[in-house]
Design an enzyme around this catalytic site. Structure first.
Site, short mmCIF file in Angstrom:
data_model
loop_
_atom_site.label_atom_id
_atom_site.label_comp_id
_atom_site.label_asym_id
_atom_site.label_seq_id
_atom_site.Cartn_x
_atom_site.Cartn_y
_atom_site.Cartn_z
N HIS A 1 -3.76 -9.17 3.43
CA HIS A 1 -5.19 -9.18 3.72
C HIS A 1 -5.46 -10.06 4.94
O HIS A 1 -4.86 -11.11 5.10
CB HIS A 1 -5.97 -9.75 2.53
CG HIS A 1 -6.14 -8.78 1.41
ND1 HIS A 1 -6.46 -9.16 0.12
CD2 HIS A 1 -6.04 -7.42 1.38
CE1 HIS A 1 -6.54 -8.09 -0.64
NE2 HIS A 1 -6.30 -7.03 0.09
N TYR B 1 -9.68 -10.57 -7.04
CA TYR B 1 -8.67 -10.69 -8.09
C TYR B 1 -8.88 -11.92 -8.95
O TYR B 1 -8.46 -11.96 -10.10
CB TYR B 1 -7.27 -10.66 -7.48
CG TYR B 1 -7.03 -9.35 -6.78
CD1 TYR B 1 -6.86 -8.18 -7.51
CD2 TYR B 1 -7.04 -9.27 -5.39
CE1 TYR B 1 -6.68 -6.96 -6.87
CE2 TYR B 1 -6.85 -8.06 -4.76
CZ TYR B 1 -6.68 -6.91 -5.50
OH TYR B 1 -6.52 -5.71 -4.87
N ARG C 1 0.84 -1.19 0.00
CA ARG C 1 0.00 0.00 0.00
C ARG C 1 0.88 1.25 0.00
O ARG C 1 2.06 1.19 0.36
CB ARG C 1 -0.90 0.02 1.23
CG ARG C 1 -1.82 -1.20 1.36
CD ARG C 1 -2.59 -1.15 2.67
NE ARG C 1 -3.51 -2.28 2.81
CZ ARG C 1 -3.19 -3.43 3.41
NH1 ARG C 1 -1.97 -3.62 3.89
NH2 ARG C 1 -4.08 -4.40 3.51
N LYS D 1 -1.50 -2.73 8.02
CA LYS D 1 -2.56 -2.21 8.88
C LYS D 1 -2.57 -2.93 10.22
O LYS D 1 -2.32 -4.12 10.30
CB LYS D 1 -3.91 -2.38 8.19
CG LYS D 1 -4.10 -1.52 6.95
CD LYS D 1 -5.47 -1.73 6.35
CE LYS D 1 -5.71 -0.83 5.16
NZ LYS D 1 -7.06 -1.05 4.56
N ARG E 1 -1.01 -1.88 -6.92
CA ARG E 1 -1.33 -2.98 -5.99
C ARG E 1 -2.30 -3.96 -6.66
O ARG E 1 -2.13 -5.18 -6.58
CB ARG E 1 -1.92 -2.41 -4.71
CG ARG E 1 -2.33 -3.44 -3.65
CD ARG E 1 -2.70 -2.71 -2.36
NE ARG E 1 -3.40 -3.54 -1.40
CZ ARG E 1 -2.80 -4.35 -0.52
NH1 ARG E 1 -1.48 -4.47 -0.53
NH2 ARG E 1 -3.51 -5.05 0.35
N HIS F 1 -2.84 2.59 -5.83
CA HIS F 1 -3.59 1.35 -5.65
C HIS F 1 -3.71 0.58 -6.97
O HIS F 1 -3.92 -0.64 -6.96
CB HIS F 1 -4.98 1.65 -5.09
CG HIS F 1 -5.29 0.85 -3.86
ND1 HIS F 1 -4.51 0.93 -2.71
CD2 HIS F 1 -6.25 -0.06 -3.59
CE1 HIS F 1 -5.01 0.11 -1.80
NE2 HIS F 1 -6.06 -0.51 -2.31
#
Length: 298
Positions: free
Chosen positions: A266, A275, A146, A170, A243, A240
């Site tokens: 994730h 995806y 990210r 994150k 990504r 993004h």
């Protein structure tokens, strides 16, 4: 119908822009015209939730997108909340009205051919900024990280011997992502240029501005958009997009979903499954172009 007092409320209390207020005014005028002409209703106090739903169905029948219908419903809801707070209504008819679901928008990915042109044919400026800009693009596409993770990278996050990067994601989660030998050499070359920046030895972060200050989100976005615009006509060309390209190209080349999930950081497999949809859409396009039955041939 208390319209002008509502618009004054938006302007002076909510501090909405003139552009936004104009959009609200158009939406409410359209709703009121529908009530009057189609339903014979001239007072907002007479409106029931079934009338609002009827208006939404009319919009959809006209071919309006769900996003547009949602915006108009949001305007109507705001107006009725205003009337309720001012004591002009006893109940809010919009509470029983649900917004139509928006179609799921698949993430945009830059074509592999376009990225090959970017890294093999596009000329980057000489000096530190050119080296940095290319590295920004290389890191985003090679790792799928990210923008915030890119900005937070430090030189010590690279394991040269193992050819991998420690990425802090994150929620403080960390993950190791492998990189190729060519990217290792590129980062090492970049670090030599970085050493020449004023005050660079006082900065812990890998990527710095030309003045030796930490990178910031808007600068990363501008760099990515500038160079991707040179090779792709797509409008969604921020960080993004790289990504998404990383994950989509892995999926197209047969990578397992759990592996892509781990590389992207994730927490849920559901976030990664989009995806596979991208890959299926690509396969469908190939099938429809190449298979005789798809073309309706015997």
């Amino acid at each position: 119908m208390k319209l002008e007092s509502f618009f004054q409320y938006l302007e002076f209390e909510k501090r909405f822009s003139i552009h936004t207020i104009t959009a609200y005014r158009k939406d409410l005028q359209q709703f009121m015209e529908y009530l009057s002409k189609a339903l014979g209703i001239d007072q907002m106090q007479e409106v029931r939730h079934s009338h609002i739903r009827s208006f939404m169905v009319e919009l959809i029948t006209e071919g309006r997108e769900a996003r547009t219908v949602n915006r108009k419903l949001s305007t109507i809801k705001a107006y009725y909340r205003f009337l309720l707070r001012r004591g002009h209504l006893a109940e809010d008819p919009t509470l029983k009205v649900s917004a139509p679901k928006l179609p799921k928008r698949l993430p945009g990915a830059v074509r592999k051919e376009a990225l090959q042109i970017l890294f093999s044919e596009v000329t980057f400026p000489e000096g530190y900024e050119g080296k940095r800009d290319r590295l920004v693009l290389e890191l985003l596409y090679a790792t799928g990280m990210r923008r915030s993770e890119l900005i937070a990278l430090r030189p010590e996050d690279f394991n040269w011997a193992q050819q991998e990067i420690l990425i802090r994601g994150k929620g403080g989660k960390e993950r190791l992502v492998p990189i190729g030998k060519s990217l290792v050499l590129e980062v090492q070359d970049f670090l030599r240029w970085r050493e020449e920046l004023p005050g660079a030895n006082k900065q812990k972060l890998l990527l710095l501005t030309a003045k030796g200050k930490p990178m910031y989100p808007k600068l990363v976005y501008n760099i990515v958009r500038k160079y991707l615009s040179a090779v792709s006509p797509d409008e969604r060309l921020g960080p993004h997009a790289l990504r998404h390209s990383f994950a989509t190209h892995l999926s197209e080349n047969g990578a397992e979903l759990n592996a892509i999930k781990a590389l992207l950081g994730h927490s849920s497999l559901a976030s990664t499954q989009v995806y596979t949809h991208n890959s299926v859409e690509r396969l469908r396009a190939v099938y429809q172009q190449a298979h005789p039955n798809a073309k309706g041939e015997d």
